[in-house]
Scaffold this motif. Structure first.
Motif, PDB file in Angstrom:
ATOM      1  N   GLY A 178      85.944  48.356  17.325  1.00  0.00           N
ATOM      2  CA  GLY A 178      84.827  49.272  17.188  1.00  0.00           C
ATOM      3  C   GLY A 178      85.271  50.678  16.852  1.00  0.00           C
ATOM      4  O   GLY A 178      86.466  51.004  16.884  1.00  0.00           O
TER       5      GLY A 178
ATOM      6  N   PRO B  97      70.319  47.045  23.912  1.00  0.00           N
ATOM      7  CA  PRO B  97      70.972  47.952  22.962  1.00  0.00           C
ATOM      8  C   PRO B  97      70.087  49.136  22.613  1.00  0.00           C
ATOM      9  O   PRO B  97      68.879  48.973  22.397  1.00  0.00           O
ATOM     10  CB  PRO B  97      71.212  47.078  21.727  1.00  0.00           C
ATOM     11  CG  PRO B  97      71.091  45.676  22.205  1.00  0.00           C
ATOM     12  CD  PRO B  97      70.139  45.698  23.357  1.00  0.00           C
TER      13      PRO B  97
ATOM     14  N   SER C 253      78.289  58.114  19.991  1.00  0.00           N
ATOM     15  CA  SER C 253      77.806  56.938  19.275  1.00  0.00           C
ATOM     16  C   SER C 253      78.997  56.030  19.026  1.00  0.00           C
ATOM     17  O   SER C 253      80.066  56.502  18.614  1.00  0.00           O
ATOM     18  CB  SER C 253      77.161  57.327  17.942  1.00  0.00           C
ATOM     19  OG  SER C 253      76.049  58.173  18.150  1.00  0.00           O
ATOM     20  N   TYR C 254      78.806  54.736  19.271  1.00  0.00           N
ATOM     21  CA  TYR C 254      79.913  53.780  19.157  1.00  0.00           C
ATOM     22  C   TYR C 254      79.318  52.442  18.744  1.00  0.00           C
ATOM     23  O   TYR C 254      78.224  52.071  19.176  1.00  0.00           O
ATOM     24  CB  TYR C 254      80.625  53.645  20.500  1.00  0.00           C
ATOM     25  CG  TYR C 254      81.820  52.713  20.481  1.00  0.00           C
ATOM     26  CD1 TYR C 254      83.107  53.213  20.281  1.00  0.00           C
ATOM     27  CD2 TYR C 254      81.674  51.347  20.669  1.00  0.00           C
ATOM     28  CE1 TYR C 254      84.205  52.365  20.260  1.00  0.00           C
ATOM     29  CE2 TYR C 254      82.763  50.495  20.640  1.00  0.00           C
ATOM     30  CZ  TYR C 254      84.021  51.010  20.441  1.00  0.00           C
ATOM     31  OH  TYR C 254      85.112  50.164  20.411  1.00  0.00           O
ATOM     32  N   ALA C 255      80.042  51.688  17.911  1.00  0.00           N
ATOM     33  CA  ALA C 255      79.540  50.374  17.508  1.00  0.00           C
ATOM     34  C   ALA C 255      80.679  49.489  17.029  1.00  0.00           C
ATOM     35  O   ALA C 255      81.681  49.960  16.490  1.00  0.00           O
ATOM     36  CB  ALA C 255      78.492  50.517  16.407  1.00  0.00           C
TER      37      ALA C 255
ATOM     38  N   ASN D 289      72.912  41.218  19.954  1.00  0.00           N
ATOM     39  CA  ASN D 289      72.627  42.244  18.949  1.00  0.00           C
ATOM     40  C   ASN D 289      71.162  42.656  18.887  1.00  0.00           C
ATOM     41  O   ASN D 289      70.835  43.851  18.827  1.00  0.00           O
ATOM     42  CB  ASN D 289      73.095  41.720  17.582  1.00  0.00           C
ATOM     43  CG  ASN D 289      72.960  42.718  16.472  1.00  0.00           C
ATOM     44  OD1 ASN D 289      73.165  43.919  16.667  1.00  0.00           O
ATOM     45  ND2 ASN D 289      72.637  42.236  15.287  1.00  0.00           N
TER      46      ASN D 289
ATOM     47  N   VAL E 199      77.942  47.987  21.939  1.00  0.00           N
ATOM     48  CA  VAL E 199      77.167  49.162  21.550  1.00  0.00           C
ATOM     49  C   VAL E 199      76.639  49.874  22.801  1.00  0.00           C
ATOM     50  O   VAL E 199      76.581  49.291  23.880  1.00  0.00           O
ATOM     51  CB  VAL E 199      75.975  48.767  20.647  1.00  0.00           C
ATOM     52  CG1 VAL E 199      76.440  48.244  19.299  1.00  0.00           C
ATOM     53  CG2 VAL E 199      75.082  47.741  21.353  1.00  0.00           C
TER      54      VAL E 199
ATOM     55  N   ALA F 207      72.756  52.490  16.444  1.00  0.00           N
ATOM     56  CA  ALA F 207      74.181  52.183  16.275  1.00  0.00           C
ATOM     57  C   ALA F 207      74.453  51.733  14.848  1.00  0.00           C
ATOM     58  O   ALA F 207      73.623  51.066  14.218  1.00  0.00           O
ATOM     59  CB  ALA F 207      74.603  51.092  17.251  1.00  0.00           C
ATOM     60  N   SER F 208      75.611  52.102  14.324  1.00  0.00           N
ATOM     61  CA  SER F 208      75.955  51.709  12.956  1.00  0.00           C
ATOM     62  C   SER F 208      77.461  51.540  12.815  1.00  0.00           C
ATOM     63  O   SER F 208      78.248  52.238  13.464  1.00  0.00           O
ATOM     64  CB  SER F 208      75.450  52.748  11.947  1.00  0.00           C
ATOM     65  OG  SER F 208      76.089  53.997  12.166  1.00  0.00           O
ATOM     66  N   ILE F 209      77.836  50.591  11.971  1.00  0.00           N
ATOM     67  CA  ILE F 209      79.239  50.335  11.666  1.00  0.00           C
ATOM     68  C   ILE F 209      79.634  51.167  10.452  1.00  0.00           C
ATOM     69  O   ILE F 209      78.896  51.192   9.454  1.00  0.00           O
ATOM     70  CB  ILE F 209      79.458  48.841  11.344  1.00  0.00           C
ATOM     71  CG1 ILE F 209      79.073  47.966  12.541  1.00  0.00           C
ATOM     72  CG2 ILE F 209      80.902  48.580  10.924  1.00  0.00           C
ATOM     73  CD1 ILE F 209      79.981  48.077  13.717  1.00  0.00           C
TER      74      ILE F 209
ATOM     75  N   THR G 150      70.182  45.279  16.327  1.00  0.00           N
ATOM     76  CA  THR G 150      70.799  46.608  16.374  1.00  0.00           C
ATOM     77  C   THR G 150      71.696  46.863  15.176  1.00  0.00           C
ATOM     78  O   THR G 150      71.634  47.934  14.554  1.00  0.00           O
ATOM     79  CB  THR G 150      71.621  46.758  17.671  1.00  0.00           C
ATOM     80  OG1 THR G 150      70.809  46.406  18.788  1.00  0.00           O
ATOM     81  CG2 THR G 150      72.124  48.182  17.837  1.00  0.00           C
ATOM     82  N   LEU G 151      72.556  45.914  14.838  1.00  0.00           N
ATOM     83  CA  LEU G 151      73.443  46.034  13.675  1.00  0.00           C
ATOM     84  C   LEU G 151      72.952  45.068  12.613  1.00  0.00           C
ATOM     85  O   LEU G 151      73.072  43.843  12.773  1.00  0.00           O
ATOM     86  CB  LEU G 151      74.891  45.706  14.062  1.00  0.00           C
ATOM     87  CG  LEU G 151      75.521  46.600  15.139  1.00  0.00           C
ATOM     88  CD1 LEU G 151      76.943  46.134  15.460  1.00  0.00           C
ATOM     89  CD2 LEU G 151      75.529  48.061  14.698  1.00  0.00           C
TER      90      LEU G 151
END
Length: 440
Positions: free
Chosen positions: A198, A370, A190-192, A344, A359, A374-376, A347-348
């Motif tokens: 990121g 996307p 998982s990456y964002a 986006n 993402v 995904a999350s920051i 997504t975020l």
């Protein structure tokens, strides 16, 4: 026999790393049958074409090679367009660095003052290219590698919508290193974030997140590049593995000090190396050997100018494999998952739908979308919002021609955060870049 019928246009076709892309196209799975190199510098274009033709000798089904300095001619009939232009060349990177360093600021080409300057002179060119693509090759898929990649992709998306997709090798390379450290090659990460901003926030394997196993082991963390760069304690504190470019934010003062003490900047090193390399490419009987030697030296010293030492696990370009995987998925309607720069689309939640984010995406014949989830990390949310605000100010300055908005873009960047410094930086950049004369 390989059935390769798609036409790929490479904008910035005289660029040093173009042979990496062409090398990937020699794969039997490549959908590309012809490559058109476009560049505004005919000398560099001819030199790189010599390297590609030497590469083609190794493969009987190598894509054909054409060269042109005419953009409309290049784009006509394109199925894919790979954009890797550099406005004002490496000389521009040197100016970006030196003007910023004179103010005690980071001049790295995609981060801080240098990144804003690069964006301000690149966005108008990328905007014009996107308009031309929409007119000449409206059905082409555009793969953007032009830096700052997220910002430029967002500028082009205003005309091309979801048919422009930004790529970068950093997230996928980070993911490979993390799953290799864990010994789980089939795991999914998982990456964002934004391009060059990121975090890897999870590693899914057999229904469980195994990232905690990595975070709890200093030996595993320090077995790969980012772990050594940030240190096990810092990564555990963050609860996520940062993209290597976050080093410029987390250790800004130390990096500026190291650059000021260095005999030359990264841009100056690359400019010197490439001038020597292109001279050899144009004159030597073995251009591919000369290019390979220069590439190995370049890879080995990646980020060394910032005091980070030489990479002992350099993986080459990496982005060429992302580009090939993306083209394959679209051309063959073969579903895959890649970390990409796309709009986006909800997504975020902290960013609007049109903001280009980096993402994991599902890719097939209809393009890239996307993936949900995904999350920051909470500690990165404010940084992401501030960087996106600076990017949006660059886009606004480029469309309006407003110098004051360009100054705002600089001042709003968290590594600058000063209106007086931003004004001085803009004065310095405009004195050196005729491309910025549109800002009044």
């Amino acid at each position: 026999m390989r059935m390769s019928t798609k036409r790929l246009v490479i904008l910035g076709g005289g660029g040093f790393r173009v042979p990496l892309v062409y090398g990937a196209l020699l794969s039997p799975s490549s959908p590309i049958g012809s490559v058109v190199l476009h560049d505004v510098d005919p000398g560099r274009l001819a030199a790189i074409a010599r390297v590609l033709r030497a590469q083609a000798l190794s493969s009987p089904a190598a894509p054909s090679i054409e060269t042109t300095t005419d953009l409309t001619e290049a784009l006509t009939g394109a199925d894919f367009v790979f954009s890797a232009i550099r406005v004002h060349g490496l000389e521009g990177r040197v100016i970006d660095e030196r003007v910023a360093l004179a103010e005690g600021m980071l001049g790295q080409e995609t981060v801080g003052a240098g990144g804003i300057s690069y964006g301000l002179r690149t966005v108008p060119v990328a905007d014009a290219i996107a308009r031309r693509i929409k007119l000449v090759a409206p059905d082409a898929w555009v793969i953007n590698f032009t830096n700052p990649a997220g910002l430029v992709t967002e500028a082009m998306a205003a005309h091309l919508g979801d048919r422009v997709i930004g790529i970068c090798d950093s997230p996928s390379a980070l993911g490979r290193r993390v799953v290799r450290a864990l010994g789980l090659p089939d795991a999914r990460v998982s990456y964002a974030g934004l391009n060059h901003l990121g975090w890897l926030t999870g590693v899914q394997h057999e229904g469980a997140d195994v990232l905690p196993r990595l975070l709890n082991s200093s030996s595993l963390l320090e077995s790969f590049e980012e772990g050594r760069l940030f240190g096990a304690a810092k990564i555990r504190e963050l609860g996520a593995v940062p993209n290597e470019y976050l080093h410029y934010y987390y250790d800004h003062a130390a990096l500026v000090k190291a650059e000021l003490a260095a005999p030359e900047t990264r841009g100056e090193y690359l400019l010197r190396q490439q001038r020597e390399c292109y001279a050899m490419l144009s004159s030597q009987s073995s251009p591919l050997e000369a290019w390979n030697a220069a590439r190995r030296q370049r890879d080995a010293t990646y980020m060394a100018m910032e005091g980070l030492g030489e990479r002992d696990d350099a993986e080459g370009g990496g982005y060429e494999d992302v580009a090939l995987a993306l083209m394959l998925a679209i051309a063959r309607d073969a579903p895959t998952s890649l970390i990409l720069n796309v709009r986006n689309q909800g997504t975020l939640p902290l960013l609007d739908d049109d903001a280009v984010v980096e993402v994991p995406c599902a890719v097939d014949g209809s393009g890239a979308r996307p993936l949900p989830g995904a999350s920051i990390p909470a500690h990165g949310a404010e940084l992401v919002k501030r960087l996106k605000a600076a990017e949006r100010a660059v886009l606004s300055a480029a469309s309006s021609g407003s110098r004051s908005v360009a100054v705002r873009a600089l001042a709003s960047h968290p590594l600058i955060d000063s209106v007086p410094v931003a004004r001085r930086l803009m004065t310095g950049y405009q004195a050196n870049f005729p491309e910025l004369s549109y800002l009044r």
